[in-house]
Design a protein around this motif. Structure first.
Motif, PDB file in Angstrom:
ATOM      1  N   VAL A 173       0.851  -1.186   0.000  1.00  0.00           N
ATOM      2  CA  VAL A 173       0.000   0.000   0.000  1.00  0.00           C
ATOM      3  C   VAL A 173       0.890   1.240   0.000  1.00  0.00           C
ATOM      4  O   VAL A 173       1.847   1.337   0.763  1.00  0.00           O
ATOM      5  N   ARG A 174       0.544   2.204  -0.892  1.00  0.00           N
ATOM      6  CA  ARG A 174       1.326   3.436  -0.967  1.00  0.00           C
ATOM      7  C   ARG A 174       0.427   4.661  -0.836  1.00  0.00           C
ATOM      8  O   ARG A 174      -0.753   4.558  -0.527  1.00  0.00           O
ATOM      9  N   SER A 175       0.979   5.828  -1.139  1.00  0.00           N
ATOM     10  CA  SER A 175       0.311   7.091  -0.834  1.00  0.00           C
ATOM     11  C   SER A 175      -0.661   7.523  -1.928  1.00  0.00           C
ATOM     12  O   SER A 175      -0.595   7.093  -3.071  1.00  0.00           O
ATOM     13  N   ILE A 176      -1.552   8.434  -1.518  1.00  0.00           N
ATOM     14  CA  ILE A 176      -2.658   8.897  -2.338  1.00  0.00           C
ATOM     15  C   ILE A 176      -2.184   9.959  -3.330  1.00  0.00           C
ATOM     16  O   ILE A 176      -1.155  10.604  -3.126  1.00  0.00           O
ATOM     17  N   ARG A 177      -2.962  10.149  -4.425  1.00  0.00           N
ATOM     18  CA  ARG A 177      -2.687  11.158  -5.429  1.00  0.00           C
ATOM     19  C   ARG A 177      -3.966  11.944  -5.732  1.00  0.00           C
ATOM     20  O   ARG A 177      -5.070  11.511  -5.376  1.00  0.00           O
ATOM     21  N   PRO A 178      -3.871  13.104  -6.391  1.00  0.00           N
ATOM     22  CA  PRO A 178      -5.033  14.003  -6.476  1.00  0.00           C
ATOM     23  C   PRO A 178      -6.216  13.474  -7.282  1.00  0.00           C
ATOM     24  O   PRO A 178      -7.339  13.944  -7.103  1.00  0.00           O
ATOM     25  N   ASP A 207      -0.406  16.595   2.363  1.00  0.00           N
ATOM     26  CA  ASP A 207      -1.549  16.999   3.182  1.00  0.00           C
ATOM     27  C   ASP A 207      -2.751  17.399   2.332  1.00  0.00           C
ATOM     28  O   ASP A 207      -3.897  17.071   2.661  1.00  0.00           O
ATOM     29  N   GLN A 208      -2.501  18.112   1.234  1.00  0.00           N
ATOM     30  CA  GLN A 208      -3.619  18.567   0.410  1.00  0.00           C
ATOM     31  C   GLN A 208      -4.344  17.402  -0.250  1.00  0.00           C
ATOM     32  O   GLN A 208      -5.586  17.416  -0.387  1.00  0.00           O
ATOM     33  N   PHE A 209      -3.589  16.363  -0.625  1.00  0.00           N
ATOM     34  CA  PHE A 209      -4.225  15.207  -1.255  1.00  0.00           C
ATOM     35  C   PHE A 209      -4.980  14.372  -0.221  1.00  0.00           C
ATOM     36  O   PHE A 209      -6.062  13.840  -0.495  1.00  0.00           O
ATOM     37  N   VAL A 210      -4.401  14.234   0.958  1.00  0.00           N
ATOM     38  CA  VAL A 210      -5.082  13.508   2.033  1.00  0.00           C
ATOM     39  C   VAL A 210      -6.389  14.220   2.390  1.00  0.00           C
ATOM     40  O   VAL A 210      -7.435  13.583   2.582  1.00  0.00           O
ATOM     41  N   ALA A 211      -6.352  15.540   2.458  1.00  0.00           N
ATOM     42  CA  ALA A 211      -7.573  16.308   2.769  1.00  0.00           C
ATOM     43  C   ALA A 211      -8.633  16.091   1.693  1.00  0.00           C
ATOM     44  O   ALA A 211      -9.838  15.974   2.002  1.00  0.00           O
ATOM     45  N   VAL A 265     -16.161   8.291   1.555  1.00  0.00           N
ATOM     46  CA  VAL A 265     -15.623   6.958   1.827  1.00  0.00           C
ATOM     47  C   VAL A 265     -14.936   6.965   3.189  1.00  0.00           C
ATOM     48  O   VAL A 265     -14.518   8.021   3.676  1.00  0.00           O
ATOM     49  N   VAL A 266     -14.801   5.793   3.783  1.00  0.00           N
ATOM     50  CA  VAL A 266     -14.037   5.632   5.013  1.00  0.00           C
ATOM     51  C   VAL A 266     -12.555   5.571   4.663  1.00  0.00           C
ATOM     52  O   VAL A 266     -12.144   4.764   3.819  1.00  0.00           O
ATOM     53  N   ASN A 267     -11.747   6.430   5.274  1.00  0.00           N
ATOM     54  CA  ASN A 267     -10.308   6.474   5.010  1.00  0.00           C
ATOM     55  C   ASN A 267      -9.557   5.641   6.048  1.00  0.00           C
ATOM     56  O   ASN A 267      -9.703   5.863   7.254  1.00  0.00           O
ATOM     57  N   LEU A 268      -8.747   4.698   5.576  1.00  0.00           N
ATOM     58  CA  LEU A 268      -7.832   3.949   6.429  1.00  0.00           C
ATOM     59  C   LEU A 268      -6.422   4.341   6.012  1.00  0.00           C
ATOM     60  O   LEU A 268      -6.012   4.064   4.879  1.00  0.00           O
ATOM     61  N   VAL A 269      -5.697   4.991   6.917  1.00  0.00           N
ATOM     62  CA  VAL A 269      -4.414   5.597   6.563  1.00  0.00           C
ATOM     63  C   VAL A 269      -3.321   5.009   7.449  1.00  0.00           C
ATOM     64  O   VAL A 269      -3.390   5.100   8.686  1.00  0.00           O
ATOM     65  N   PHE A 270      -2.318   4.417   6.822  1.00  0.00           N
ATOM     66  CA  PHE A 270      -1.220   3.798   7.560  1.00  0.00           C
ATOM     67  C   PHE A 270      -0.560   4.776   8.523  1.00  0.00           C
ATOM     68  O   PHE A 270      -0.254   4.430   9.671  1.00  0.00           O
ATOM     69  N   ASP A 271      -0.347   6.013   8.073  1.00  0.00           N
ATOM     70  CA  ASP A 271       0.341   7.005   8.904  1.00  0.00           C
ATOM     71  C   ASP A 271      -0.395   7.297  10.202  1.00  0.00           C
ATOM     72  O   ASP A 271       0.215   7.738  11.184  1.00  0.00           O
ATOM     73  N   TYR A 272      -1.725   7.093  10.214  1.00  0.00           N
ATOM     74  CA  TYR A 272      -2.521   7.426  11.386  1.00  0.00           C
ATOM     75  C   TYR A 272      -3.033   6.197  12.140  1.00  0.00           C
ATOM     76  O   TYR A 272      -3.720   6.336  13.150  1.00  0.00           O
TER      77      TYR A 272
END
Length: 351
Positions: free
Chosen positions: A126-131, A151-155, A162-169
């Motif tokens: 699993v990797r990071s989100i994009r715009p 941060d802007q893409f995560v926001a 949708v429900v967000n599941l984020v490794f960083d958090y």
């Protein structure tokens, strides 16, 4: 004759055939004066807790395959999956319903992979989100998993429905790091636990139109025989697909080499949908695939390819495929890869 006339004729013919068969069977098996009286058998004991009511049959909304209705009553799980060389082989790509391949920075690609009809034990890396990912995921509802991002893409993703599941958090153990993979290509999600925690969320809406096993056989689609598909995203990423009649599937390669998943299987798809998309460079080095709009499309199914267009009128709307004759461009029941090829790249189909 219009395609609808063919379908109506087929349905009427099937109905006549079934009724005729029923009459013939009744005529062959009905009692006569010479027949002995029927024997009444005692029903077999049925284990406690089972039901004689047959399971409701439905269709998997993201595959178009027959499925038990109750088994489909859970959310879809989308995840941002890495496609760096060190992230390969990925886990459970062949168990997806949908995979979207998109251009990211440096000419590389990543996937938004979606599981619904078949939830594996784990998925990744699993990797990071994009715009552009909120536009892909929003029509699906359910859950999206990713490792983080700007941060802007995560926001933007957290604002999606949708429900967000984020490794960083995450501090609940949903994500782990695999010891046998190099970082940062080592983040793995416990996908059965993730779906189980949000089982009350509704299933996704139907995403595409599905026909039979050979939906492009109708001459109205003008589908061309296709042995291979070549797609160029950049100098670094140029996937291809080869039709394998023996397995009735497209077999995937990356940069000229067979694409394998962690199970040891070749990555494959029943449907390959190719969309030509514009790229928005407002975020500097991070490209954003433009998905609100329309463009050229091809559906490759059953060793054929039909041309058409795609359209998407809002972030929460699914992509609509339209054939050149103005009707729906159908897919075959099964898994689908959607290749979001930039207009600056190229697409070729070999007969």
């Amino acid at each position: 004759m219009a395609r609808g006339d063919h379908s109506a004729r087929g349905v009427r013919a099937l109905g006549v055939l079934l009724v005729t068969s029923a009459i013939l069977l009744a005529g062959c098996t009905g009692p006569t004066a010479a027949d002995p009286p029927p024997v009444t058998e005692t029903p077999e004991a049925r284990p406690i807790g089972t039901s004689s009511v047959p399971a409701a049959v439905a269709f998997a909304p993201l595959r178009g395959t027959r499925a038990d209705w109750a088994a489909m009553q859970h959310p879809a799980l989308a995840a941002k999956i890495d496609d760096h060389e060190e992230a390969r082989p990925q886990i459970a790509l062949n168990r997806t319903d949908l995979v979207f391949e998109e251009l990211v920075e440096g000419g590389l690609t990543r996937y938004v992979a979606v599981w619904h009809s078949d939830i594996p034990a784990e998925i990744g890396p699993v990797r990071s989100i994009r715009p552009m990912d909120p536009d892909i995921v929003s029509p699906l509802g359910g859950i999206v998993a990713y490792s983080g991002g700007q941060d802007q893409f995560v926001a933007m993703m957290q604002a999606a429905p949708v429900v967000n599941l984020v490794f960083d958090y995450d501090d609940t153990g949903l994500f782990t790091r695999a010891d046998d993979r190099p970082g940062p290509h080592d983040v793995i999600l416990d996908s059965t636990e993730a779906v189980g925690r949000y089982a009350e969320l509704p299933p996704p809406q139907v995403h595409f139109a599905y026909g039979g096993a050979d939906p492009l056989a109708d001459p109205a689609f003008a589908a061309a025989p296709t042995s291979s598909i070549s797609q160029v995203f950049s100098e670094e990423r140029y996937p291809s697909w080869t039709w394998d009649a023996a397995s009735s599937a497209w077999l995937r390669s990356q940069e000229g080499q067979p694409d394998m998943e962690a199970s040891g299987e070749r990555v494959h798809a029943v449907n390959v949908v190719t969309l030509r998309v514009a790229i928005d460079w407002r975020y500097g080095e991070v490209p954003k695939t433009t998905l609100i709009g329309d463009g050229e499309a091809w559906a490759s199914v059953g060793g054929r390819t039909a041309h058409g267009t795609w359209s998407k009128d809002a972030a929460t709307s699914p992509i609509v495929l339209t054939a050149d004759d103005g009707g729906p461009l159908p897919l075959a029941p099964g898994n689908t890869w959607i290749e979001l090829v930039p207009v600056g790249g190229s697409v070729t189909f070999a007969p």
